[in-house]
Design an enzyme around this catalytic site. Structure first.
Site, PDB file in Angstrom:
ATOM      1  CD1 TRP A 133      -0.990  -1.533   3.075  1.00 34.56           C
ATOM      2  CD2 TRP A 133       0.949  -0.019   3.108  1.00 34.56           C
ATOM      3  NE1 TRP A 133       0.227  -1.869   3.886  1.00 34.56           N
ATOM      4  CE2 TRP A 133       0.834  -1.070   4.055  1.00 34.56           C
ATOM      5  CE3 TRP A 133       1.122   0.849   3.333  1.00 34.56           C
ATOM      6  CZ2 TRP A 133       1.722  -0.579   5.256  1.00 34.56           C
ATOM      7  CZ3 TRP A 133       2.210   1.677   4.025  1.00 34.56           C
ATOM      8  CH2 TRP A 133       2.624  -0.051   5.605  1.00 34.56           C
ATOM      9  CG  ASN A 397       2.275  -7.759  10.315  1.00 37.11           C
ATOM     10  OD1 ASN A 397       0.998  -8.540  10.823  1.00 37.11           O
ATOM     11  ND2 ASN A 397       2.394  -8.258   9.383  1.00 37.11           N
ATOM     12  CD  GLU A 398       0.534 -10.745   8.199  1.00 38.48           C
ATOM     13  OE1 GLU A 398       0.847 -10.951   6.775  1.00 38.48           O
ATOM     14  OE2 GLU A 398      -0.913 -10.549   8.344  1.00 38.48           O
ATOM     15  CD  GLU A 495      -2.558  -7.247   9.535  1.00 43.07           C
ATOM     16  OE1 GLU A 495      -3.322  -7.837   8.396  1.00 43.07           O
ATOM     17  OE2 GLU A 495      -1.660  -7.485   9.834  1.00 43.07           O
TER      18      GLU A 495
END
Length: 820
Positions: A133, A397-398, A495
């Protein structure tokens, strides 16, 4: 402007070069009078050599660290300071080349992101090398304050306040921690006083500072006869804080006085068995009360952190609170936010799920790297732990999912090495430091995670997306987003989301007329998510007619509008599903206690998952969020031909309400029929079924209604003026709707004190009525709504001075049938 058109690629050379910052300055004090003089950098981005008067003081390689250099012997009356930066891109590549042990994927981002490689080898904002993004702007420079501090005896480096509630004694106490640098060669004795006037609490302590760096912890018992008002999240109570003064009077005659604010709240992450379900719960209790977490995910508000001012933060965070959010997740690929960010969250009741800055990658664990990370973590935890808004530390994150799902195609035989690295970094290092620095809030190693189940499986679960444990991330761009059955009935959704384009007024500022089409080079360039523009078209095409206007600019504007309508409707459907799943277990799944959609804000002007555009303008999704996160809301879904309506409440009391259902034919502003179901009990902080009927029976009762010709709206109303937003349920795709006709929309604008009143009129039912006043800053009370009455009043709250004339001339009214 670096954000103009293709400048992110045009200016790539800047980040590949090395830059030196230098200046000459006079020392503003007599250097002979001070025993110790430090040069302190609160933030250096990222790889630099620091020189004072041609003496190398040291090097920096971590953007998230604070660096302090002893310059007592180097400083003069007139000084020359240099900060020699090396390209972060070259440094990361070099670190990767030197790492001989085993590869650390991913090497590079996907080509669509137009980014730089090996970002996981540098302790820097991960998304500054690009993201799906955002652009690639690997900045270098001094991104936080620089100062010189001089002292003779001792100096306070960190100061924190941590409240605890002792259940057995039913009493609050406060841990006041001070970390000092003591330059005197012998211990310094003295008295510390802590005073909280509003709580009639004052305590004195004898203290002794030992030479070197050390900490003093004072335990302050809060006066039991004082009524402590707790800090509550937005929507659940007040954010009461108390002024506190801490004074150190030392024998050296040197006194330190610290004025701060202290908030009292407790947080627990509850993971325990649930009757009728395998697995464990995953929810937050604040001050002993279970709270449904409603909110979004926060990314950096700009590629250039110096452009993120207090006003920027205030506007974005206030917009979150205004949309009934009570939480944000500070995502692990950005930055630990500025102090002001957390101050504002403390003030307005936004809870923060705080990631450490590791995202979507594997990371090295060599000694230098780990030492740098350890310094970063202890600095950030010390800096931030006094904030009541932070309710959780999360390691990354992840990255648990990346190993478990083998994103990087690691051969099975080698996976053990990466698991060992993972445990070394997040458990043996980060977790250890967090637990030693802060015992007041929970820690999880990753997101998504299975929580305690991941721990049981050696910190890496087989399936971190298991709906029976922990939190999940979920994205699906191929299924019909209006179909709630595709969504995971998870314990906690941290999310999920869909993309849309920002409004034309936002795009216009950074583009030129040849860019204004959905398929222009510019539109392809700005889309950093593989196939994103096509996915949006497909999702729109399921339920709406695609724009066919011969005028390319009109067609582009219609596309933008439809992407925003689609995104809002998709996230609404998914979020409402999570909200109505909070109180029940079906086939072992449910008890969903959190919905944080991806993502709140934007880093630049481009298609993304955000609900707030770059600059803060509300997309339709954000207006929808205001409703789907409302404290009281009726939610409808259909299952096997039955219409179910649930009453969802975050209120602290049960309420007896009336459910009002109105069925409209698309062709008329007069309702076909109205049903009122009275004395419906909506239970406090739960989701309960309040209505059930087969759709065919309902339509039959409402004569000559079919799925294609009618629409259902409904709301909850109470005696004392308590009212939910009006919700809607579409019985068919809007492209199949029968009887919808193009309406004449008009608006009159008037001013009342410092707000503006828009009175809208329509000649027919209008879906997704949108008011847009271009780049005039502000927000409406409602937008993107289904207009089923001739007249509707909407309020505009300006964020800067404007006028009726300006608003009238800028206003563009759009509804679904304006799309040609």
């Amino acid at each position: 402007d670096p954000y103009y058109r293709f400048n992110d690629v045009t200016y790539r050379w800047i980040s590949l070069d090395n830059w030196t910052y230098s200046r000459t300055f006079k020392t503003p004090f007599d250097i002979r009078r001070w025993q110790k003089v430090n040069l302190v950098f609160e933030g250096v981005d990222t790889v630099a050599q620091i020189l004072l008067n041609n003496v190398t003081l040291g090097r920096t390689d971590n953007m998230f660290n604070r660096y302090s250099f002893d310059i007592t012997r180097v400083i003069q009356e007139v000084n020359f300071i240099e900060v020699r930066f090396s390209s972060a891109v070259s440094y990361a590549a070099e670190q990767s080349r030197c790492h001989k042990a085993h590869s650390i994927p991913p090497a590079c981002p996907p080509p669509v992101q137009k980014g730089e490689c090996h970002v996981n080898f540098i302790r820097k904002e991960q998304c500054s090398f690009s993201w799906d993004w955002g652009p690639s702007f690997p900045t270098q420079g001094i991104w936080k304050d620089v100062r010189i501090e001089a002292y003779n005896y001792y100096h306070l480096i960190y100061f924190s306040l941590t409240p605890f509630f002792e259940k057995s004694a039913q009493q609050w106490y406060l841990e006041v921690e001070s970390i000092f640098d003591v330059v005197s060669s012998k211990p310094i004795a003295g008295v510390a006083t802590v005073n909280i006037p509003k709580l009639q609490t004052e305590q004195m302590f004898s203290v002794k500072l030992q030479p070197g760096e050390g900490s003093i912890v004072l335990l302050v018992n809060i006066n039991k006869s004082a009524a402590v008002e707790a800090w509550w999240p937005n929507g659940h109570g007040k954010q009461t804080g108390y002024n506190i003064t801490t004074t150190f009077m030392m024998e050296s005659g040197c006194q330190i006085e610290k004025f701060s604010k202290v908030y009292f709240r407790t947080v627990e992450l509850v993971q325990e068995p649930i009757p009728g379900s395998p697995g464990l719960s995953f929810y937050f209790r604040i001050n002993g009360r279970p709270i449904f977490i409603k909110g979004s995910n926060w990314i950096p508000a700009d590629s250039f952190q110096d452009r993120v001012t207090y006003d920027t933060l205030r506007l974005l965070l206030k917009s979150a609170a205004d949309a009934n959010m009570n939480a944000l997740r500070v995502w692990g690929g950005g930055v630990y936010e500025q102090d002001e960010f957390y101050d504002i969250c403390d003030e307005i009741g936004i809870m923060i799920w705080q990631d450490f800055m590791f995202a979507c990658a594997l990371y090295p664990t060599n000694q230098n790297y780990l030492e740098s990370v350890r310094a970063e973590v202890s600095h950030q935890v010390r800096r931030l732990k006094s904030h009541p808004s932070i309710i959780l530390w999360s390691g990354n994150n992840e990255n648990e999912a990346a190993i478990a799902s083998n994103w990087f195609s690691i051969p099975h035989a080698d996976i053990g090495v990466y698991i060992k690295d993972y445990v070394t970094l997040y458990v043996k290092n980060i977790r250890e430091i967090v637990l030693s620095e802060d015992k007041s809030r929970p820690f999880v190693a990753s997101s998504p995670t299975n929580g305690l189940e991941s721990v049981r499986e050696g910190w890496l679960s087989r399936d971190p997306y298991d709906t029976h444990y922990g939190d999940t991330h979920f994205y699906d761009y191929n299924s019909d987003c209006w179909n709630w059955t595709v969504y995971p009935k998870t314990r906690f959704a941290s999310e999920y989301g869909f993309q849309s384009w920002p409004s034309f007024s936002t795009i216009e500022k950074i583009s030129s007329p040849e860019d204004w089409s959905y398929t222009s080079n510019f539109s392809l360039h700005r889309q950093h998510h593989e196939g994103g523009n096509i996915q949006m078209l497909q999702e729109i095409g399921r339920h709406f007619k695609l724009p066919q206007s011969p005028d390319p600019v009109k067609k582009f504007k219609d596309m933008i509008y439809l992407t925003q309508v689609m995104q809002a409707q998709c996230v609404k459907t998914e979020t409402e599903f999570y909200r109505f799943s909070q109180s029940e277990i079906i086939n072992g799944e449910g008890h969903t206690m959190g919905a944080l959609y991806w993502q709140l804000n934007d880093i630049w002007q481009a298609p993304s998952w955000a609900s707030l555009e770059y600059g803060g303008k509300w997309k339709l999704l954000h207006y929808f969020a205001q409703n789907f996160f409302a404290p009281l809301l009726p939610v409808a879904y259909e299952d096997k031909g039955m219409l179910h309506i649930y009453g969802v409440s975050d209120l602290h009391e049960d309420h007896k309400l009336t459910l009002r259902i109105v069925v409209h034919a698309w062709s008329s502003l007069e309702p076909v029929c109205t049903l009122a179901k009275e004395s419906v009990t909506v239970k406090a902080q739960s989701a309960v079924p309040i209505y059930k009927e087969s759709i065919s029976d309902l339509l039959e009762r409402c004569r000559n209604c079919t799925r294609k010709s009618c629409v259902i709206t409904f709301c909850l109303m109470g005696e004392d003026g308590l009212q939910s937003p009006t919700n809607h349920y579409f019985l068919s795709s809007l492209k199949d709707a029968v009887g919808l006709e193009k309406t004449q929309l008009s608006a009159s604008v008037s001013q009342q004190d410092d707000i503006y009143i828009f009175v809208l009129q329509t000649t027919a039912i209008a879906p997704f009525v949108t008011l847009d006043v271009g780049s005039i800053k502000g927000r409406f009370s409602d937008n993107g709504f289904l207009m089923t009455e001739k007249k509707k009043m909407v309020v505009f709250y300006p964020w800067e001075p404007t006028s009726v004339e300006e608003l009238e001339s800028s206003l563009i009214l759009t509804s679904l049938l304006d799309v040609a």
